[in-house]
Design an enzyme around this catalytic site. Sequence first.
Site, PDB file in Angstrom:
ATOM      1  N   HIS A   1     -10.867 -53.275  37.328  1.00 15.03           N
ATOM      2  CA  HIS A   1     -11.258 -51.929  36.900  1.00 15.03           C
ATOM      3  C   HIS A   1     -11.936 -51.184  38.049  1.00 15.03           C
ATOM      4  CE1 HIS A   1     -15.656 -52.551  36.113  1.00 15.03           C
ATOM      5  NE2 HIS A   1     -15.301 -53.750  35.730  1.00 15.03           N
TER       6      HIS A   1
ATOM      7  N   GLU B   1     -13.425 -49.072  32.071  1.00 19.85           N
ATOM      8  CA  GLU B   1     -13.584 -50.418  31.478  1.00 19.85           C
ATOM      9  C   GLU B   1     -14.969 -50.571  30.864  1.00 19.85           C
ATOM     10  OE1 GLU B   1     -15.734 -52.911  32.563  1.00 19.85           O
ATOM     11  OE2 GLU B   1     -14.969 -54.586  31.365  1.00 19.85           O
ATOM     12  N   GLU B   2     -15.971 -50.010  31.533  1.00 16.07           N
ATOM     13  CA  GLU B   2     -17.375 -50.239  31.151  1.00 16.07           C
ATOM     14  C   GLU B   2     -17.772 -49.579  29.825  1.00 16.07           C
ATOM     15  OE1 GLU B   2     -19.024 -52.394  32.662  1.00 16.07           O
ATOM     16  OE2 GLU B   2     -18.630 -52.378  34.800  1.00 16.07           O
TER      17      GLU B   2
ATOM     18  N   ASP C   1     -19.005 -55.538  40.534  1.00 19.94           N
ATOM     19  CA  ASP C   1     -18.434 -55.097  39.250  1.00 19.94           C
ATOM     20  C   ASP C   1     -17.976 -53.647  39.338  1.00 19.94           C
ATOM     21  OD1 ASP C   1     -19.757 -54.804  35.850  1.00 19.94           O
ATOM     22  OD2 ASP C   1     -17.703 -54.980  36.612  1.00 19.94           O
TER      23      ASP C   1
ATOM     24  N   HIS D   1     -24.386 -53.636  36.724  1.00 17.66           N
ATOM     25  CA  HIS D   1     -24.852 -52.526  35.870  1.00 17.66           C
ATOM     26  C   HIS D   1     -26.233 -52.031  36.281  1.00 17.66           C
ATOM     27  CE1 HIS D   1     -22.049 -54.350  32.573  1.00 17.66           C
ATOM     28  NE2 HIS D   1     -21.402 -53.990  33.658  1.00 17.66           N
TER      29      HIS D   1
ATOM     30  N   ASP E   1     -12.247 -59.315  37.669  1.00 18.89           N
ATOM     31  CA  ASP E   1     -13.451 -58.521  37.443  1.00 18.89           C
ATOM     32  C   ASP E   1     -14.632 -59.383  37.879  1.00 18.89           C
ATOM     33  OD1 ASP E   1     -14.870 -56.770  34.524  1.00 18.89           O
ATOM     34  OD2 ASP E   1     -15.525 -56.926  36.622  1.00 18.89           O
TER      35      ASP E   1
HETATM   36  N1  IPO Z   1     -19.394 -58.031  30.863  1.00 15.33           N
HETATM   37  C1  IPO Z   1     -18.530 -57.954  31.998  1.00 15.33           C
HETATM   38  C2  IPO Z   1     -18.945 -58.883  33.099  1.00 15.33           C
HETATM   39  C3  IPO Z   1     -18.846 -60.317  32.700  1.00 15.33           C
HETATM   40  C4  IPO Z   1     -17.608 -60.914  32.480  1.00 15.33           C
HETATM   41  C5  IPO Z   1     -17.538 -62.267  32.147  1.00 15.33           C
HETATM   42  C6  IPO Z   1     -18.689 -63.019  32.049  1.00 15.33           C
HETATM   43  I1  IPO Z   1     -18.574 -65.033  31.544  1.00 15.33           I
HETATM   44  C7  IPO Z   1     -19.939 -62.436  32.249  1.00 15.33           C
HETATM   45  C8  IPO Z   1     -20.022 -61.074  32.584  1.00 15.33           C
HETATM   46  C9  IPO Z   1     -18.562 -56.547  32.601  1.00 15.33           C
HETATM   47  O1  IPO Z   1     -19.581 -55.933  32.719  1.00 15.33           O
HETATM   48  N2  IPO Z   1     -17.395 -56.082  32.976  1.00 15.33           N
HETATM   49  O2  IPO Z   1     -17.371 -54.818  33.534  1.00 15.33           O
HETATM   50 ZN    ZN Z   2     -19.413 -54.299  34.044  1.00 14.91          ZN
HETATM   51 ZN    ZN Z   3     -16.396 -55.408  35.275  1.00 16.10          ZN
END
Ligand code: IPO
Ligand code: ZN
Ligand code: ZN
Length: 290
Positions: free
Chosen positions: A96, A150-151, A116, A255, A178
């Site tokens: 993303h 995505e977020e 991220d 984040h 990701d």
């Molecule tokens: N929550 C997801 C990040 C994320 C994905 C998998 C695991 I295990 C822990 C954390 C995110 O913020 N994607 O943008």
């Molecule tokens: Zn994220």
């Molecule tokens: Zn992400």
Amino acid sequence: SYTIDNANVVNALQAEISEANIRSTITSLSNFTNRYYTTSTGVAGAEWIRDKWQALTSSRSDASVQLYSHSWAQPSVILTIQGQTNPDEIVVLGAHLDSTVGWGTGEGTRAPGADDDASGIATLTDVVNAIVATGYKPAKTLAFMGYAAEEVGLRGSDDIATDYKNQNKNVVGVLQLDMTNYYGSNSDIYIIGDYTNSSQNAFLKDLAQTYLGNLSVGTTTCGYACSDHASWHNQGFAASFPFEATFNGSNPYIHTVNDTLANSGGDANHAVKFGKLAAAYVAELAKGSI
Ligand SMILES: N[C@H](Cc1ccc(I)cc1)C(=O)NO
Ligand SMILES: [Zn+2]
Ligand SMILES: [Zn+2]
């Protein structure tokens, strides 16, 4: 069913994967103030990826790059490389392109999103570079996707996966990247076990054992639809999600304004592992030759 018999292509692609290239793309993307789905810099970040993928593939008549518009400002980006013999079979590789610092992110808010998910976009970008550098031509069609929004609920990938399902497109597999660059746990790569396809997950593990024998591969789960793989899984497609660490070992800075390259170790060494895995996935699922 999956076969592993295209080693010359895998080895050639993996030889092109470059820590410096991946680091450079992470730096460029995290330099946008934010890549939030509603802001001008969020749109600019998507356009930067479109320009980058277009420039990388300008010599390839089998490649085209499009913006995919949504009901909000930030578009997604799709690079398609036509398959030579089975063009109707599509292999999707996604990450993303948006970033966030949570509620209140808006025009001017600083959200670097280095891990991220600039790391995922940068990793895919280097696979594209490797494809062009080697002259590899896939038998099946490749679709590299940078998903918007995505977020805020996997919204860009949900639009695209639903659209592909409605058009009866024959997507034979989906790989999600990701967060590839924070080396937070004992193993190198963790295969996410939920909202994914178990036989494709086993294929990924076999690819790692065959082509990344020096790396250790673990498994973990999210417990919820934690990235864009879930959009494809929910439409009935085979999705897999190799991830940087266990849940508890994953990047604590995401984040926040501190999700920077510096806070991912200052280099792209961890992301290189995912680039090499993605290269093996491409060559052994889409087949084809150099
Ligand atoms: N929550 C997801 C990040 C994320 C994905 C998998 C695991 I295990 C822990 C954390 C995110 O913020 N994607 O943008
Ligand atoms: Zn994220
Ligand atoms: Zn992400």
